[in-house]
Design a protein around this motif. Structure first.
Motif, PDB file in Angstrom:
ATOM      1  N   ASP A 193       0.865  -1.255  -0.069  1.00 59.08           N
ATOM      2  CA  ASP A 193      -0.026   0.086   0.023  1.00 59.08           C
ATOM      3  C   ASP A 193       0.835   1.214  -0.039  1.00 59.08           C
ATOM      4  OD1 ASP A 193      -1.942   1.994   0.332  1.00 59.08           O
ATOM      5  OD2 ASP A 193      -2.625   1.074   2.135  1.00 59.08           O
ATOM      6  N   GLU A 194       1.189   1.852  -1.222  1.00 57.20           N
ATOM      7  CA  GLU A 194       1.876   3.090  -1.321  1.00 57.20           C
ATOM      8  C   GLU A 194       0.795   4.297  -1.346  1.00 57.20           C
ATOM      9  OE1 GLU A 194       4.884   2.587  -4.449  1.00 57.20           O
ATOM     10  OE2 GLU A 194       5.324   0.655  -3.457  1.00 57.20           O
ATOM     11  N   ASP A 195       1.297   5.462  -1.104  1.00 54.46           N
ATOM     12  CA  ASP A 195       0.439   6.458  -0.647  1.00 54.46           C
ATOM     13  C   ASP A 195      -0.760   6.540  -1.986  1.00 54.46           C
ATOM     14  OD1 ASP A 195       1.785   7.333   1.507  1.00 54.46           O
ATOM     15  OD2 ASP A 195       3.019   8.676   0.343  1.00 54.46           O
ATOM     16  N   ASP A 196      -0.456   6.741  -2.878  1.00 56.75           N
ATOM     17  CA  ASP A 196      -1.612   6.891  -4.042  1.00 56.75           C
ATOM     18  C   ASP A 196      -2.105   5.780  -4.837  1.00 56.75           C
ATOM     19  OD1 ASP A 196       0.755   6.938  -5.295  1.00 56.75           O
ATOM     20  OD2 ASP A 196       0.286   8.365  -6.616  1.00 56.75           O
ATOM     21  N   GLU A 197      -1.126   4.559  -4.504  1.00 52.01           N
ATOM     22  CA  GLU A 197      -1.848   3.280  -5.193  1.00 52.01           C
ATOM     23  C   GLU A 197      -0.959   2.177  -4.614  1.00 52.01           C
ATOM     24  OE1 GLU A 197       0.911   3.244  -8.959  1.00 52.01           O
ATOM     25  OE2 GLU A 197       2.928   2.978  -7.638  1.00 52.01           O
ATOM     26  N   ILE A 227      -6.788 -11.635  -5.621  1.00 50.83           N
ATOM     27  CA  ILE A 227      -6.510 -10.818  -4.597  1.00 50.83           C
ATOM     28  C   ILE A 227      -7.449  -9.666  -4.363  1.00 50.83           C
ATOM     29  CG2 ILE A 227      -4.668  -8.853  -3.820  1.00 50.83           C
ATOM     30  CD1 ILE A 227      -3.004 -11.050  -6.318  1.00 50.83           C
ATOM     31  N   ARG A 228      -7.900  -9.482  -3.333  1.00 43.83           N
ATOM     32  CA  ARG A 228      -9.077  -8.568  -2.857  1.00 43.83           C
ATOM     33  C   ARG A 228      -8.232  -7.414  -2.410  1.00 43.83           C
ATOM     34  NH1 ARG A 228     -13.949  -6.888  -4.047  1.00 43.83           N
ATOM     35  NH2 ARG A 228     -15.095  -6.389  -2.022  1.00 43.83           N
ATOM     36  N   LEU A 229      -8.619  -6.149  -3.150  1.00 40.74           N
ATOM     37  CA  LEU A 229      -7.878  -5.013  -2.471  1.00 40.74           C
ATOM     38  C   LEU A 229      -8.793  -4.236  -1.680  1.00 40.74           C
ATOM     39  CD1 LEU A 229      -6.901  -3.740  -6.117  1.00 40.74           C
ATOM     40  CD2 LEU A 229      -5.360  -4.807  -4.491  1.00 40.74           C
ATOM     41  N   PRO A 242      -3.802   2.641  -9.107  1.00 40.45           N
ATOM     42  CA  PRO A 242      -3.741   3.730  -8.637  1.00 40.45           C
ATOM     43  C   PRO A 242      -5.145   3.755  -7.903  1.00 40.45           C
ATOM     44  CG  PRO A 242      -3.249   3.899 -10.836  1.00 40.45           C
ATOM     45  CD  PRO A 242      -3.389   2.669 -10.757  1.00 40.45           C
ATOM     46  N   LYS A 243      -5.045   4.178  -6.747  1.00 42.64           N
ATOM     47  CA  LYS A 243      -6.292   4.357  -5.754  1.00 42.64           C
ATOM     48  C   LYS A 243      -7.171   5.261  -6.412  1.00 42.64           C
ATOM     49  CE  LYS A 243      -3.887   3.253  -1.637  1.00 42.64           C
ATOM     50  NZ  LYS A 243      -3.310   3.790  -0.213  1.00 42.64           N
ATOM     51  N   ARG A 244      -8.687   4.844  -6.342  1.00 42.11           N
ATOM     52  CA  ARG A 244      -9.524   5.719  -6.907  1.00 42.11           C
ATOM     53  C   ARG A 244     -10.063   6.786  -5.824  1.00 42.11           C
ATOM     54  NH1 ARG A 244     -15.053   2.917  -9.219  1.00 42.11           N
ATOM     55  NH2 ARG A 244     -13.305   1.997 -10.646  1.00 42.11           N
ATOM     56  N   THR A 245     -10.218   7.943  -6.134  1.00 39.29           N
ATOM     57  CA  THR A 245     -10.863   9.010  -5.270  1.00 39.29           C
ATOM     58  C   THR A 245     -12.201   9.162  -5.293  1.00 39.29           C
ATOM     59  OG1 THR A 245     -10.272  10.732  -6.796  1.00 39.29           O
ATOM     60  CG2 THR A 245      -8.526  10.355  -5.276  1.00 39.29           C
TER      61      THR A 245
END
Length: 147
Positions: free
Chosen positions: A47-51, A106-108, A131-134
């Motif tokens: 888990d990196e800051d934005d992704e 893999i469940r995120l 990348p994480k969704r905002t």
């Protein structure tokens, strides 16, 4: 004068015998435990800051043999390979190489932006950047190309 025995000596002997038995059982279990991952694909999820970054070990696979798909928060990594069948009359003393198919789901923990995901494959290691969704968007399955 008669010397009294320590009443705890028997307990100490009993614990020592039990300890030796457990050590023997542990050795037997270690000898029979497989040394490879039985799911077929070992993964790390960072888990990196934005992704999220998923790293998967897939040695022996070609890039074309690997399939990635993303549906909502679920990433599926799969691969299949066929070993060449020799038509010659070689007599093998041992033959362990085989065709195989592996898969890992893999469940995120959060939604990701499907359109911005990308993956690379080098030296048997697959790396997927998600990348994480905002903002909340409708979830659809999305295929990820491998560079």
């Amino acid at each position: 004068m008669m010397r009294r025995s320590n009443p705890f000596d028997e307990f100490e002997d009993l614990f020592e015998r039990m300890s030796k038995q457990f050590e023997g059982m542990n050795r037997q279990v270690e000898e029979t435990r497989p040394m490879w991952n039985t799911t077929g694909i070992s993964v790390d999820v960072a888990d990196e800051d934005d992704e999220y970054v998923v790293t998967a070990d897939m040695p022996g696979f070609e890039k074309e043999d690997i399939d990635l798909s993303l549906s909502g928060r679920t990433l599926t990594v799969s691969g299949s390979r066929e070993m060449a069948r020799d038509d010659d009359s070689s007599e093998y003393l041992r033959r362990e190489r085989r065709s195989e198919s592996v898969s890992r789901t893999i469940r995120l923990p959060e939604d990701v932006r499907e359109d911005d995901t990308h993956a690379t494959y080098s030296n048997g290691v697959l790396t997927v950047h998600l990348p994480k969704r905002t903002a909340s968007e409708e979830d659809d399955s999305h295929r990820i190309d491998i560079d």
